[in-house]
Scaffold this active site. Structure first.
Site, PDB file in Angstrom:
ATOM      1  N   ASP A 295       0.868  -1.159   0.000  1.00  0.00           N
ATOM      2  CA  ASP A 295       0.000   0.000   0.000  1.00  0.00           C
ATOM      3  C   ASP A 295       0.919   1.227   0.000  1.00  0.00           C
ATOM      4  O   ASP A 295       2.137   1.132   0.141  1.00  0.00           O
ATOM      5  CB  ASP A 295      -0.966  -0.034   1.204  1.00  0.00           C
ATOM      6  CG  ASP A 295      -2.212   0.787   0.933  1.00  0.00           C
ATOM      7  OD1 ASP A 295      -3.250   0.530   1.548  1.00  0.00           O
ATOM      8  OD2 ASP A 295      -2.142   1.702   0.070  1.00  0.00           O
TER       9      ASP A 295
HETATM   10  C1  GLC Z   1      -4.426   4.115  -0.295  1.00  0.00           C
HETATM   11  C2  GLC Z   1      -5.319   2.958   0.101  1.00  0.00           C
HETATM   12  C3  GLC Z   1      -5.357   1.840  -0.908  1.00  0.00           C
HETATM   13  C4  GLC Z   1      -5.261   2.424  -2.299  1.00  0.00           C
HETATM   14  C5  GLC Z   1      -3.858   3.006  -2.422  1.00  0.00           C
HETATM   15  C6  GLC Z   1      -3.640   3.655  -3.798  1.00  0.00           C
HETATM   16  O1  GLC Z   1      -3.640   4.501   0.796  1.00  0.00           O
HETATM   17  O2  GLC Z   1      -5.057   2.380   1.374  1.00  0.00           O
HETATM   18  O3  GLC Z   1      -6.578   1.117  -0.692  1.00  0.00           O
HETATM   19  O4  GLC Z   1      -5.465   1.422  -3.276  1.00  0.00           O
HETATM   20  O5  GLC Z   1      -3.564   3.954  -1.411  1.00  0.00           O
HETATM   21  O6  GLC Z   1      -4.437   4.774  -3.922  1.00  0.00           O
END
Ligand code: GLC
Length: 752
Positions: A295
């Site tokens: 993430d």
């Molecule tokens: C965010 C979220 C994740 C998302 C990623 C990209 O922090 O936790 O669910 O897909 O970043 O945007």
């Protein structure tokens, strides 16, 4: 040699390698993974790649078209041209993706195309109801169709990969991301996970309208302590194996191509550095062959967790745990080469990560044509297709849960005058929910007001905002009261702001925000005998204990999306007979949380005959029961369940039990009923939930019509993890076919 000649030479090498089909003895080969038609091509390409270029594939940067995490500056274009980037997120449109793709393909040594990822969570431009709402439809076909439509639109705007489905089980309404998942139940969550993966990935990833899916956030994110986002997760193996892992395994079974790490720690080890979940479970036990992305900046956060000494150490821990691609930490780009050169990280791990990412690009056909998702004509033709907007309207109707409908207050009569009151009546922004992706939060969405105008002449609608979503201002209560007094019925559209749920949006108070409850009280006081219909737009279960007393009918629409106003109006006026059922429990009060239907019995359960008997597991001030239970949802008609029959009252481990019941539409409207199939394993080597959903069918019954609905159950369906192994144990199992989880068992069978 000039660049074009080099490229041609390289391309010939790759083609030659593929046509030779020799068994690759390349040191890059990772024999622990399943073979694919692209192995020879990948081997050949990797044999040409420098370590820096391999590391480049494990790097992802954000393009800033959306902000989905802490903004970290990075000179993306420089790194792309150096061949140091494998994927970009938060960039979309044909032009936006093509410009960057050209840099990767035409300005780097090997011309390896980029992957473009984006959060296409419940729609791309045509936004569907939020995922918790979609789960309320219990309609796997519709969920698959909605994600198929999302893939059609996203792929038409250059997107190859969505960071969805979010399959985190969630049982704490304080947690803002409960809005993104399928609620509290393992079986429903697992079935829905499969539907999303099939919708996004289709049946052939080489088609230009299919995109990679991503099961996230692995694992346990929804169990954050106190419902506070990113907070610590600590749970026993019973809960991890029997509740939080199964929906992810279902996604693997459905062929999901990627996984995303969770921000949280799992029992002391942050997910992004957690070998047990990514190597032992995901790869070794489940045989997952896709790639794992972190993430957003999660590698860097291993330092903040107190799990890594510094970012270099974090980089080492992540790749050793089985992480393949670094989203926005910049850690792989900065430290992996040094770690490999000093022997801290084996180059084989880098090869494995690079290979998995290249395989995904081959599967998408990006090496055949890096611009195949960059088609202006298709972009014009596909986005906001009328049939997509119509599908979103139907989903909005199918997701709206009728929680209460005293004296058949609903459906509304088009000829009556309606007072339309509340801060969300004319809303076109919040209606898209928190993950609005590239949806238009200003012009395109249809408000509830517009939806109702489709049914009722303006002369019969009296609008008054009454108050804001938040804030203390009650100065417009008077106008709202006046509107209520002049109308035949009162429709109040209340709820949350879309950014009160979603990421980093936990609440310690789950009542309606601001003065909205006071507004209902004021209206009720002013028109004590007039029907009040409460229409809710919110991203989590709310404490509606006061609203349940004040309103005659309550319709939970979640955030119903681009065509939400039309869909909700279709329900309010009876064009669609509500069929949705809660995928998550609504508590009487936050003090009961966590509360969910399939809890354990405990050694001192409250007896039915006396909920207040002393020395039993109950509260002094609140019943144990929720306000609205999992599986609850009313219809404008009524359904009667009878004649539950068994193919046998005793089955062996290799037998299949068939259980059936007759459902009759005993009311005045045709409609759908979500028939639910529950089981209770009465005795186990570990305690078992008081009931478990093991099947459901959504059946359409004309008024007066009866249908027999059957479910099959085998020993396999009764397996659970008993702290040593996945197994099924003999014994007595209670069983029931119902329209809600709120029932007592009356029948059983024996497995021996
Ligand atoms: C965010 C979220 C994740 C998302 C990623 C990209 O922090 O936790 O669910 O897909 O970043 O945007």
């Amino acid at each position: 040699m000039n660049k074009t000649l080099t490229k041609t030479f390289i391309l010939l090498l790759v083609i030659t390698a593929f046509s030779c089909k020799t068994e690759s003895n390349n040191s890059n080969a990772n024999t622990s993974e399943a073979t694919t038609p692209y192995d020879a091509k990948v081997d050949s390409l990797m044999s040409l790649m420098t370590p820096q270029e391999k590391i480049g594939q494990t790097v992802m940067y954000s393009g800033g078209w959306s902000v989905t995490g802490p903004v970290v500056s990075s000179n993306n274009q420089k790194f792309i041209k150096e061949g140091s980037v494998g994927a970009m997120l938060n960039v979309y449109s044909v032009k936006g993706t093509r410009d960057l793709q050209k840099m990767a393909v035409e300005e780097t040594r090997l011309g390896i195309p980029l992957l473009f990822g984006y959060d296409v969570i419940h729609g791309f431009k045509t936004i569907f109801p939020i995922n918790l709402g979609l789960a309320a439809s219990w309609d796997l076909e519709d969920i698959e169709k909605g994600s198929r439509i999302a893939a059609e639109e996203a792929s038409a705007e250059g997107i190859h990969w969505t960071f969805a489905p979010m399959v985190d089980i969630a049982r704490d309404p304080r947690w803002g991301r409960i809005s993104e998942g399928a609620g509290e139940d393992v079986y429903l969550g697992s079935e829905i996970a499969k539907a999303y993966v099939k919708g996004f990935q289709g049946d052939d990833l080489s088609k230009h309208n299919t995109i990679l899916a991503c099961a996230k956030h692995f694992v346990g994110y929804g169990a954050a302590q106190a419902g506070r986002d990113y907070h610590t997760v600590n749970m026993g193996m019973d809960e991890l194996r029997n509740v939080y892992l199964p929906p992810f395994e279902a996604a693997v079974d459905a062929g999901v191509e990627t996984f995303m790490t969770a921000f949280n720690e799992v029992n002391g080890v942050p997910a992004t550095g957690n070998k047990f979940i990514f190597r032992d479970i995901l790869r070794d036990e489940w045989g997952f062959n896709g790639f794992v992305v972190t993430d957003y900046t999660a590698i860097n956060e291993l330092v903040m967790h107190g799990f890594a000494e510094d970012r270099k150490h974090a980089t080492e821990l992540a790749i050793k745990a089985g992480v393949d691609q670094d989203m926005m930490s910049s850690a792989n780009r900065e430290f992996l080469e040094e770690l490999a050169n000093e022997g801290t990280v084996n180059i084989a791990l880098i090869n494995d990560a690079c290979r998995r990412i290249l395989l995904a690009k081959y599967k998408l056909g990006l090496f055949d044509d890096p611009y195949r998702y960059c088609d202006e004509q298709r972009e014009k033709e596909v986005v906001y297709k009328p049939e997509f907007l119509e599908a979103a309207r139907k989903s909005a109707a199918m997701c709206s849960v009728l929680l209460k409908n005293d004296d058949e207050t609903l459906p509304l009569d088009k000829n009556q005058t309606i007072a339309l009151i509340g801060p969300l009546v004319k809303d076109k922004e919040n209606i898209l929910g928190n993950w609005g992706a590239a949806g238009d939060r200003k012009g395109k969405a249809i408000s509830i007001h517009q939806g109702i105008q489709d049914y009722v002449a303006d002369s019969k609608i009296i609008f008054a905002k009454g108050c804001e979503i938040e804030g203390d201002d009650a100065s417009e209560f008077g106008q709202a009261i006046s509107a209520a007094r002049r109308a035949d019925k009162v429709v109040m559209v209340l709820g949350e702001d879309y950014d009160m749920s979603g990421e980093a949006a936990s609440r310690t108070n789950i009542k309606l925000p601001g003065r909205q409850t006071d507004l209902i009280k004021a209206i009720r006081k002013a028109v004590p005998n007039k029907k009040i219909i409460l229409v809710l737009m919110n991203g989590r279960p709310l404490d509606l204990s006061e609203e349940d007393i004040l309103a005659d009918a309550i319709l939970e629409t979640w955030f119903p999306g681009t065509s939400g106003g039309y869909g909700v109006a279709d329900v309010l006026f009876g064009a669609y007979n509500p069929s949705a059922k809660l995928p998550v429990t609504f508590p009487r009060t936050l003090g009961q949380v966590p509360i969910y239907y399939n809890m354990k019995n405990t050694g001192r359960p409250i007896p039915d005959h006396d909920p207040h008997e002393d020395y039993k597991s109950h509260y002094l001030d609140t019943p144990n029961t929720p306000l609205y239970p999992f599986g609850h949802g009313l219809s404008y008609t009524t359904f009667e369940y009878s004649d539950t029959e068994f193919s046998s009252k005793i089955i062996g481990f290799s037998d299949t039990l068939t259980v059936s019941a007759t459902i009759t539409n005993t009311g005045d409207y045709d409609g759908y009923e979500v028939v639910q199939f529950y089981v209770h394993d009465k005795v186990g080597s570990i305690t078992r939930p008081v009931k478990e959903l093991k099947g459901f069918q959504k059946v359409f019954l004309k008024k007066g019509e009866s249908k027999t609905v059957s479910f099959e159950l085998s020993a396999e369906d009764l397996k659970f993890y008993n702290l040593e192994e996945f197994t099924v144990e003999p014994g007595v199992f209670e069983i029931a076919i119902k329209g809600t989880s709120d029932f007592d068992f009356e029948q059983s069978f024996i497995l021996e």
